[in-house]
Motif scaffolding. Structure first.
Motif, PDB file in Angstrom:
ATOM      1  N   MET A  37     -64.743  49.785   8.555  1.00 54.59           N
ATOM      2  CA  MET A  37     -64.228  49.293   8.620  1.00 54.59           C
ATOM      3  C   MET A  37     -62.960  51.053   7.574  1.00 54.59           C
ATOM      4  SD  MET A  37     -62.505  46.114   6.580  1.00 54.59           S
ATOM      5  CE  MET A  37     -63.239  44.886   6.682  1.00 54.59           C
ATOM      6  N   PRO A  38     -61.577  50.555   8.571  1.00 52.71           N
ATOM      7  CA  PRO A  38     -61.133  51.855   7.478  1.00 52.71           C
ATOM      8  C   PRO A  38     -60.084  51.404   6.454  1.00 52.71           C
ATOM      9  CG  PRO A  38     -60.104  51.233  10.067  1.00 52.71           C
ATOM     10  CD  PRO A  38     -61.190  49.955   9.768  1.00 52.71           C
ATOM     11  N   THR A  39     -59.800  52.959   6.071  1.00 50.15           N
ATOM     12  CA  THR A  39     -58.936  51.671   4.719  1.00 50.15           C
ATOM     13  C   THR A  39     -57.336  52.046   5.064  1.00 50.15           C
ATOM     14  OG1 THR A  39     -60.632  52.302   3.061  1.00 50.15           O
ATOM     15  CG2 THR A  39     -58.902  52.347   2.024  1.00 50.15           C
ATOM     16  N   ILE A  40     -56.562  51.639   4.598  1.00 55.81           N
ATOM     17  CA  ILE A  40     -54.902  51.715   4.552  1.00 55.81           C
ATOM     18  C   ILE A  40     -54.196  51.703   3.100  1.00 55.81           C
ATOM     19  CG2 ILE A  40     -52.880  51.041   5.317  1.00 55.81           C
ATOM     20  CD1 ILE A  40     -54.634  49.544   8.113  1.00 55.81           C
ATOM     21  N   SER A  41     -54.080  52.769   2.719  1.00 55.52           N
ATOM     22  CA  SER A  41     -53.285  52.868   1.539  1.00 55.52           C
ATOM     23  C   SER A  41     -51.699  52.294   1.262  1.00 55.52           C
ATOM     24  CB  SER A  41     -53.255  54.069   0.714  1.00 55.52           C
ATOM     25  OG  SER A  41     -52.887  54.751   1.299  1.00 55.52           O
ATOM     26  N   ALA A  42     -50.989  51.709   0.831  1.00 51.01           N
ATOM     27  CA  ALA A  42     -49.976  51.242   0.614  1.00 51.01           C
ATOM     28  C   ALA A  42     -49.325  51.244  -0.966  1.00 51.01           C
ATOM     29  CB  ALA A  42     -49.327  49.811   1.618  1.00 51.01           C
ATOM     30  N   ARG A  43     -47.792  52.098  -0.763  1.00 51.46           N
ATOM     31  CA  ARG A  43     -47.233  51.245  -2.351  1.00 51.46           C
ATOM     32  C   ARG A  43     -46.760  50.088  -2.163  1.00 51.46           C
ATOM     33  NH1 ARG A  43     -46.837  57.301  -4.177  1.00 51.46           N
ATOM     34  NH2 ARG A  43     -46.971  58.591  -2.306  1.00 51.46           N
ATOM     35  N   LEU A  44     -46.726  49.895  -3.702  1.00 53.94           N
ATOM     36  CA  LEU A  44     -45.539  48.592  -3.953  1.00 53.94           C
ATOM     37  C   LEU A  44     -45.283  48.759  -5.227  1.00 53.94           C
ATOM     38  CD1 LEU A  44     -48.706  45.467  -3.479  1.00 53.94           C
ATOM     39  CD2 LEU A  44     -47.308  46.406  -1.636  1.00 53.94           C
ATOM     40  N   GLY A  45     -44.096  48.378  -5.079  1.00 53.07           N
ATOM     41  CA  GLY A  45     -43.136  48.030  -5.901  1.00 53.07           C
ATOM     42  C   GLY A  45     -44.053  47.137  -7.758  1.00 53.07           C
ATOM     43  N   ASP A  46     -43.863  47.027  -8.704  1.00 50.86           N
ATOM     44  CA  ASP A  46     -44.095  46.286  -9.341  1.00 50.86           C
ATOM     45  C   ASP A  46     -44.325  44.344  -9.266  1.00 50.86           C
ATOM     46  OD1 ASP A  46     -44.736  48.387 -10.893  1.00 50.86           O
ATOM     47  OD2 ASP A  46     -43.059  48.727 -12.237  1.00 50.86           O
ATOM     48  N   GLU A  47     -43.005  44.442  -8.858  1.00 51.07           N
ATOM     49  CA  GLU A  47     -43.237  42.687  -8.350  1.00 51.07           C
ATOM     50  C   GLU A  47     -44.134  42.482  -6.895  1.00 51.07           C
ATOM     51  OE1 GLU A  47     -38.892  42.062  -7.223  1.00 51.07           O
ATOM     52  OE2 GLU A  47     -37.790  42.244  -9.405  1.00 51.07           O
ATOM     53  N   GLU A  48     -44.297  43.441  -6.226  1.00 54.61           N
ATOM     54  CA  GLU A  48     -44.906  42.676  -5.120  1.00 54.61           C
ATOM     55  C   GLU A  48     -46.112  43.165  -5.591  1.00 54.61           C
ATOM     56  OE1 GLU A  48     -43.781  46.033  -2.562  1.00 54.61           O
ATOM     57  OE2 GLU A  48     -42.706  44.913  -1.346  1.00 54.61           O
ATOM     58  N   LYS A  49     -46.350  44.246  -6.616  1.00 53.80           N
ATOM     59  CA  LYS A  49     -47.652  44.161  -7.097  1.00 53.80           C
ATOM     60  C   LYS A  49     -48.575  42.611  -8.231  1.00 53.80           C
ATOM     61  CE  LYS A  49     -51.307  46.559 -10.392  1.00 53.80           C
ATOM     62  NZ  LYS A  49     -51.156  45.023 -11.427  1.00 53.80           N
ATOM     63  N   ALA A  50     -47.169  42.795  -8.349  1.00 53.82           N
ATOM     64  CA  ALA A  50     -47.172  41.200  -9.289  1.00 53.82           C
ATOM     65  C   ALA A  50     -47.043  39.706  -8.525  1.00 53.82           C
ATOM     66  CB  ALA A  50     -46.087  41.006 -10.228  1.00 53.82           C
ATOM     67  N   GLU A  51     -46.863  39.593  -7.378  1.00 49.83           N
ATOM     68  CA  GLU A  51     -46.688  38.380  -6.839  1.00 49.83           C
ATOM     69  C   GLU A  51     -47.930  38.984  -6.314  1.00 49.83           C
ATOM     70  OE1 GLU A  51     -45.356  35.254  -4.150  1.00 49.83           O
ATOM     71  OE2 GLU A  51     -44.595  36.666  -6.357  1.00 49.83           O
ATOM     72  N   LEU A  52     -48.869  39.730  -5.620  1.00 49.54           N
ATOM     73  CA  LEU A  52     -50.014  39.870  -4.937  1.00 49.54           C
ATOM     74  C   LEU A  52     -51.361  39.474  -5.907  1.00 49.54           C
ATOM     75  CD1 LEU A  52     -51.700  40.877  -2.685  1.00 49.54           C
ATOM     76  CD2 LEU A  52     -52.062  43.804  -3.574  1.00 49.54           C
ATOM     77  N   ASP A  53     -51.070  39.935  -7.011  1.00 43.51           N
ATOM     78  CA  ASP A  53     -52.243  39.769  -7.884  1.00 43.51           C
ATOM     79  C   ASP A  53     -52.076  37.852  -8.488  1.00 43.51           C
ATOM     80  OD1 ASP A  53     -53.038  41.766  -8.402  1.00 43.51           O
ATOM     81  OD2 ASP A  53     -51.673  42.297  -9.983  1.00 43.51           O
ATOM     82  N   ASP A  54     -50.731  37.231  -7.765  1.00 43.15           N
ATOM     83  CA  ASP A  54     -50.700  36.101  -8.605  1.00 43.15           C
ATOM     84  C   ASP A  54     -50.955  35.213  -7.345  1.00 43.15           C
ATOM     85  OD1 ASP A  54     -48.601  36.340 -11.161  1.00 43.15           O
ATOM     86  OD2 ASP A  54     -46.701  35.956 -10.115  1.00 43.15           O
TER      87      ASP A  54
END
Length: 100
Positions: A1-18
């Motif tokens: 499976m290929p790996t893709i990276s993306a940059r997230l802002g602090d709010e997006e990361k917090a939303e993802l974690d939630d």
């Protein structure tokens, strides 16, 4: 499976974690699910826009949305879509349906 990276802002990361916590899943699984659902939504949105503007037929809209013609007709009905179809569009749709 290929790996893709993306940059997230602090709010997006917090939303993802939630959301990952809500689903009791890790970030990677949550991202894959969100991406899948998001891509499906984007495909339908593009199909709706092109169908509504008269740029594509029913069969072409179904292809864009990656669904069957019957499923597309459900989407169109749910969204009260209207367009001006030419006889040639209807013939193409009938031919496409016959091929299925």
């Amino acid at each position: 499976m290929p790996t893709i990276s993306a940059r997230l802002g602090d709010e997006e990361k917090a939303e993802l974690d939630d959301v990952a916590d809500l689903l009791s899943e890790d970030r990677s699984t949550t991202i894959r699910k969100a991406l899948g659902e998001g891509l499906e939504t984007l495909r339908v949105r593009v199909a709706v826009e092109r169908y509504q503007s008269g740029d594509v037929s029913t069969a072409e809209a179904a292809q864009i949305a990656d669904c069957s013609i019957a499923e597309w007709l459900d989407v169109a009905r749910e969204r009260n879509l209207t367009t001006q179809l030419q006889l040639s569009d209807l013939e193409l749709d009938a031919d496409t349906a016959a091929e299925l």
